[in-house]
Design an enzyme around this catalytic site. Structure first.
Site, PDB file in Angstrom:
ATOM      1  N   HIS A  20      -0.673  -4.239  -6.088  1.00  0.00           N
ATOM      2  CA  HIS A  20      -0.444  -4.166  -4.647  1.00  0.00           C
ATOM      3  C   HIS A  20      -1.670  -4.570  -3.847  1.00  0.00           C
ATOM      4  CE1 HIS A  20      -2.775  -0.803  -2.937  1.00  0.00           C
ATOM      5  NE2 HIS A  20      -2.815  -0.388  -4.190  1.00  0.00           N
ATOM      6  N   CYS A  21      -1.398  -4.930  -2.585  1.00  0.00           N
ATOM      7  CA  CYS A  21      -2.429  -5.084  -1.569  1.00  0.00           C
ATOM      8  C   CYS A  21      -1.889  -4.329  -0.357  1.00  0.00           C
ATOM      9  CB  CYS A  21      -2.740  -6.559  -1.295  1.00  0.00           C
ATOM     10  SG  CYS A  21      -1.314  -7.581  -0.861  1.00  0.00           S
ATOM     11  N   VAL A  22      -2.288  -4.675   0.841  1.00  0.00           N
ATOM     12  CA  VAL A  22      -1.813  -3.919   2.005  1.00  0.00           C
ATOM     13  C   VAL A  22      -0.324  -4.173   2.245  1.00  0.00           C
ATOM     14  CG1 VAL A  22      -2.056  -3.561   4.493  1.00  0.00           C
ATOM     15  CG2 VAL A  22      -4.094  -3.818   3.066  1.00  0.00           C
ATOM     16  N   TYR A  56       0.821  -1.211   0.000  1.00  0.00           N
ATOM     17  CA  TYR A  56       0.000   0.000   0.000  1.00  0.00           C
ATOM     18  C   TYR A  56       0.860   1.269   0.000  1.00  0.00           C
ATOM     19  CZ  TYR A  56      -3.415   3.470   1.511  1.00  0.00           C
ATOM     20  OH  TYR A  56      -4.201   4.590   1.601  1.00  0.00           O
TER      21      TYR A  56
END
Length: 171
Positions: A109-111, A39
């Site tokens: 992306h993710c977290v 993130y």
């Protein structure tokens, strides 16, 4: 034990009980135009040296990047063992392939940049595989990315879904 069961057992066993990896903090270039990050990397994308055309956001939260020409594509995914991410594999891998072909940089992306985004990157790399042994290629890609990034696709359900589509169904 039949061949499919044996492959699934070996792949899950060889990637399951490894030492706990440290969460990655830096963005990783996966191919010429596909990047894997978290993130924070996405929030810094407008000021990155890479001139991103797209950001593929796999978190539950939708956002904008003010003063940026980056196109954000949002696929809200939960990082748990009940989420069916396999239904997105074909669309995401086709999109990433187009970005590569058109020289349009994309950040996935993710977290944390580990499970959701890692799974989509692994699916993309597996979809490009023309090797005769998808099992060996899976292990090569998985362990190479884990060496580069630390933690990588730690969610056992996500790994299982990738193995079923790109290894078991290919044999």
């Amino acid at each position: 034990m039949d061949k499919k069961s044996l492959y699934k057992y070996l792949l899950l066993r060889s990637t399951g009980d490894m030492r706990r990896a440290k969460s990655p903090t830096i963005m990783t270039r996966v191919t010429n135009n596909v990047y894997l990050g978290n993130y924070k990397n996405a929030m810094n994308a407008p000021s990155s040296e890479v001139k991103f055309k797209y950001v593929l956001n796999l978190t539950m939260d939708k956002y904008t990047l003010p003063n940026s020409n980056i196109n954000i594509i949002h696929i809200p995914l939960v990082d748990d063992t009940t989420t069916d991410i396999s239904k997105y594999f074909d669309d995401v891998t086709a999109f990433l392939s187009k970005c590569d072909q058109r020289n349009e940089p994309v950040l996935v992306h993710c977290v944390a940049g580990v499970n959701r985004s890692g799974a989509m990157i692994l699916a993309y790399l597996m979809s490009k595989n023309k090797e005769s042994s998808p099992m060996l290629y899976f292990l090569y890609v998985y362990h190479s990315m884990r060496d580069l990034r630390g933690a990588f696709v730690e969610n056992p359900s996500f790994k299982r879904q990738i193995i079923e589509k790109y290894v078991i169904d290919k044999n």
